[in-house]
Each structure stands twice: as C-alpha cells, then as structure tokens.
Design an enzyme around this catalytic site. Structure first.
Site, PDB file in Angstrom:
ATOM      1  N   CYS A  88      -0.291   4.036   2.222  1.00 29.93           N
ATOM      2  CA  CYS A  88      -0.140   3.654   3.718  1.00 29.93           C
ATOM      3  C   CYS A  88       1.307   3.858   4.095  1.00 29.93           C
ATOM      4  CB  CYS A  88      -0.650   2.375   4.174  1.00 29.93           C
ATOM      5  SG  CYS A  88      -2.464   2.005   3.899  1.00 29.93           S
ATOM      6  N   ASP A  89       2.212   3.263   3.559  1.00 28.95           N
ATOM      7  CA  ASP A  89       3.444   3.142   3.963  1.00 28.95           C
ATOM      8  C   ASP A  89       4.306   4.074   3.285  1.00 28.95           C
ATOM      9  OD1 ASP A  89       2.479   1.130   5.411  1.00 28.95           O
ATOM     10  OD2 ASP A  89       3.059  -0.472   4.059  1.00 28.95           O
ATOM     11  N   CYS A 107       0.942  -1.290  -0.087  1.00 24.83           N
ATOM     12  CA  CYS A 107       0.028  -0.007   0.026  1.00 24.83           C
ATOM     13  C   CYS A 107       0.916   1.317  -0.185  1.00 24.83           C
ATOM     14  CB  CYS A 107      -1.030   0.087   1.224  1.00 24.83           C
ATOM     15  SG  CYS A 107      -2.019   1.406   1.181  1.00 24.83           S
TER      16      CYS A 107
END
Length: 523
Positions: A346-347, A343
């Site tokens: 997200c990361d 992701c």
C-alpha cells in the site's frame, strides 16, 4: 489500449449505462496526459452514451466522469489502472445510472446527508485497500450531488503528498482537512459523517431477539462458522468491525487450496457474498467490548458492543482474528502513518527514492524488503535473532539486491522523528550492547500478529500471549462459547486453517444446542 477479450467485456458492461455521461479531461503535453488521453479515447469508443470533452482543472492530468445535464460527477487525478481499474469501471456505470449494490439503509443515509462534502483520497496503484475507499466515496458522490470526490494518485502528485505530509494510503481529506486513514467501507464513512447513525444502529441491534448462534468476527473463520450454522436452519448472527477481517490487508494469496491465486480484498468480498446467500443477520461496523457468560447452564450469553447495544445468544463463536504486532518502542505510535507503516504494497510507492527499514526477518519481512528494494533508494532489514528466519529462496533473492543491507541480532529501541515525520531509528546490537542510529524516512513493521482478545480477559481462558484456549472441538473454558481462527491456540495461522476451524466450531455449537434441548424439555 484494451485487448480483444477486455474490449468485449467492457462493451457488455457499458450496455448497463442508462444515462449519458461525459469524460471531462484536463490535460497538458506530458507523457501521463498522453496516456490518459489514450485511455479516455479507448473508453469513449466502447459506448455511444460516453463522450470525451476537454476542460481545464487545477490538477493536471485528471478527468471527471460527469452525468450529462446534472451535478453528479467523480474525478480521477491520475491513471486509474492496477488495483484502481475496477474503480474506474464502477464509476462509469454508477454515474451512468446503473444501480448501486449497497444496503438500502446505507444508501438512504447518504442521500439524507445535509451539507457540502468535498472529499479527496490519495491512493497508490499497488494498494489493495485503496479501491474500497475510492469506490465508496465515488458511489456516495453519485447518490448525493452535494458530495464531491477526487481520487488522487499519490505517486503522480508528489508535491501534494509532501505538502500534506502523507506517508500512508489511503489518506482521505474532507473539505481540505484530514478525515480518515486506512481502509473504510461506505457504512464506516457514513457513520463518521452522520452522528446519529451509531445511536440508531444500537437501538436496532438491542431490539433483536436472541440468536441461536452468534459469531463475533467476519474473517475466514467467522464466515465459515456463519455459513455452517445457517445451513443448519438455526437463527444466526454475525457481529464484525469489518467483514473480511485481516485478510483484507493481505496482498497475494497463493496457498488457498483449489484457488491458485487471489487477493485479500477479493477473497473478503467473496466471503461476505457467500454468507449473504443464507439467512444470516450481519451487523457490520460493530465492535464487541465485553462477554457476559450465561448465569445458568444453557442460559443466554450476552455480548456488549461499543455502541452501547447488547446481543443475546444461546451459543457463541469467537473468531476475532489478529492484527499487526507492533514494536512497542518510543515514537512508534507517534509516527504511525507518518513514516511507520505496516503494508509495503500500500504505502511503498510513497517512499520512492527514499531510505526505509523493514523490521522482521521472517517471510513477510524479507518479502517486504524485496518489494521495497525496487522502489526505495535503500532498504535496511533489521532482525532480532542471529539469523533470518525466512525461506532460503527468499533470503537468496534478498542478498542479491545491491541496495539492501541486513542487520541481525538487533533490537529496535526507538523511532526517531522531527515531530511531523520519521527521520530514523535507534537499535541495540545484542552481541555488543552498542547503540546505533540509522537515518531514514520510512519503517515497515513485519513482526507477526497479536490476537484481538483484550476484551475477553476475565471471561474466557487466555494464554499469556492472549490466545483463546480451545480444545479439539473449538470449545473454550466457558460452556456454549466456542472459538476459531487466528485468535485461538490452534497452531499455524493460515486462512485455510481458520476456515476449517470456523466450520468445526460451528458444528460443535450446533451439537451443544441439540444436547441442550432434551434437558430444557425435561425442565
């Protein structure tokens, strides 16, 4: 800090605060502390039940939301804006006494936990999965004063991220030790803490009467199937590992007709809320492990769960969805969440100023590379085919970025690391058979999806790719068993198609049931 419209909305929300609370700030002279001071002053000005005080804490800048005269508090280390702004508002309301919107049995489990639990959650402001974890742990802290929670912006506290070798969020620590990685809801967290929860849930499920329609999977297809079945007035149940499914991991959704824009977690919550408007028995945090077809025509079908429970049903709808496809190369599993990620939203912030690779040249891969180019020092996109498969407009944007390199006709052969984190990858040039190595710190895999159907092998017909074979009505190879969504042979894996498939499978299941009735009466 807030515009007139938002100020009015927040004033209305804060009228629900019934107990006085303090914003306890730990600040220094830095720019982020100044921003936090402005945010907290703006919040405190919106309710006479909120006061702002100063108090030193090990993490600066940070602030606690504390119920006055009690041990109930939650803490934010960093500015809870972006996806975490809702987490801030909910924390203010819940610490302020507003009742939680959570299943009563889960609330009672949290209140009964016996022990001291100090949770820390590392998040990124662009992570759409992080708020679910932050909000769940914040709520747990308001329900049980022996539970403490601090939500930490990983981008702001990079020294802690490096020391704890965090390369994926949300990352949860309990009493200083790693506890969980990835999206979790409160029921899943409690199940990890309360060792007897699984057994009690299994006993409760095993005691249920047979359903007329049982849906396995809680994504768009499963939700649509459940709604359509419940509207027929028949006994309907849903078994899901996590309600919302793969859509929860999706960032922007702009092709759901009549909804110009939404986000995966928001849509997932809306799906669950819609299903809950009907008399549907939702069994969440439950994984199906075996399908046992009926032994006689029109007989009961059995679904066995990982918890040890079994559920019986007259008809079954399989909507188990799909998950990220992996490269299946040495080192990938070893370094998952240690540099191997799926992701970018997200990361990605955890790789600021670092070198990363994106595997996959379709729309998802190219979009990921474009997003990461604004964060990382350099991005290398690796595509197996001789050319990228993404839309032309995306390719043009990608090639305009100065810190992006594109490698085609390349097969990734190994993820390299030092035992703790990713240090690079190896790939083979498919045109020359030469092996190459790239030094980097992160690898984002974007090569499509694989259906969640391993547990169905030997019970229903599957394609070599693992997709459930269905006809035009969603009927599988087993009478009374239907399937819908990304796990099936239906082409074009899209949310709107999955919803339609779910509705169609449900109508087919109902048609199957009513045609059984005359035969049962004659028998």
């Amino acid at each position: 800090m807030f515009d007139e419209n938002l100020t009015g909305q927040l004033r209305a929300y804060f009228e629900r605060i019934t107990q006085p609370i303090q914003l306890v700030a730990s600040l220094d002279d830095g720019a982020k502390s100044q921003e936090m001071q402005e945010l907290l002053e703006a919040v405190a000005a919106l309710s006479d039940k909120i006061t702002l005080v100063r108090e030193d804490n090990a993490r600066t800048p940070s602030f606690a939301i504390r119920r006055t005269g009690s041990d109930v508090e939650v803490r934010f280390a960093g500015l809870p804006m972006g996806h975490e702004f809702n987490s801030l508002i909910l924390a203010l309301l819940q610490v302020g006494g507003h009742p939680a919107k959570e299943a009563q049995d889960v609330i009672e489990q949290v209140q009964a936990l016996d022990g001291d639990y100090r949770f820390e959650t590392y998040f990124s402001l662009s992570c759409q999965n992080c708020p679910d974890v932050v909000q769940a742990l914040n709520l747990m802290a308001t329900l049980n004063p022996r539970i403490k929670h601090t939500a930490i912006d990983g981008a702001l506290f990079q020294d802690e991220v490096e020391a704890r070798q965090i390369m994926a969020v949300p990352a949860v620590f309990l009493n200083g030790e790693p506890f969980a990685q990835g999206r979790m809801d409160m029921a899943q967290i409690v199940a990890k803490l309360d060792t007897g929860a699984t057994r009690r849930a299994a006993e409760k499920i095993a005691a249920k009467e047979a359903f007329e329609v049982l849906v396995v999977g809680g994504g768009p297809a499963g939700a649509a199937a459940a709604v359509y079945a419940a509207r027929k007035g028949i006994r309907t149940g849903v078994v899901a590992e996590r309600f919302g499914g793969q859509v929860l991991d999706t960032m922007d959704i702009e092709n759901l007709i009549s909804v110009p824009h939404t986000e995966g977690p928001k849509l997932g919550a809306a799906l669950e809320a819609h299903v809950k408007q009907y008399d549907v028995d939702i069994m969440n945090v439950q994984k199906a492990t075996k399908l046992v077809p009926a032994t006689t025509p029109g007989g009961l079908i059995e679904v066995q769960l990982e918890s040890g429970a079994s559920i019986r049903t007259r008809s079954l709808i399989l909507s188990t969805g799909a998950r990220w496809r992996t490269m299946n190369v040495p080192g990938e599993d070893q370094y998952r969440a240690k540099g191997v990620a799926f992701c970018p939203h997200c990361d990605g912030p955890l790789f600021k100023g670092k070198r990363v690779a994106v595997i996959g040249g379709g729309n998802s891969g190219v979009e990921a590379a474009i997003d990461l180019a604004g964060i990382a020092a350099g991005v290398t996109l690796i595509e197996f085919d001789a050319r990228l498969r993404a839309d032309a407009v995306l390719q043009a944007k990608l090639r305009s970025l100065p810190n992006v390199r594109v490698i085609t006709s390349a097969l990734t052969t190994e993820v390299l690391g030092d035992g703790a984190k990713v240090t690079g990858l190896s790939y083979k040039d498919r045109a020359t058979d030469q092996q190459h190595t790239i030094e980097l710190e992160g690898i984002f895999v974007q090569i499509g999806l694989v259906p969640n159907t391993e547990w169905l092998k030997g019970s229903v017909e599957l394609t070599p790719r693992g997709e459930i074979v269905v006809d035009a009505k969603g009927q599988t190879s087993v009478p009374g068993v239907f399937a819908a969504g990304d796990a099936t042979t239906v082409p074009y894996k899209q949310i709107i198609i999955a919803m339609g498939d779910g509705a169609k499978a449900s109508l087919s299941a109902f048609d199957y049931l009513i045609r059984l009735a005359p035969a049962e009466a004659a028998a």
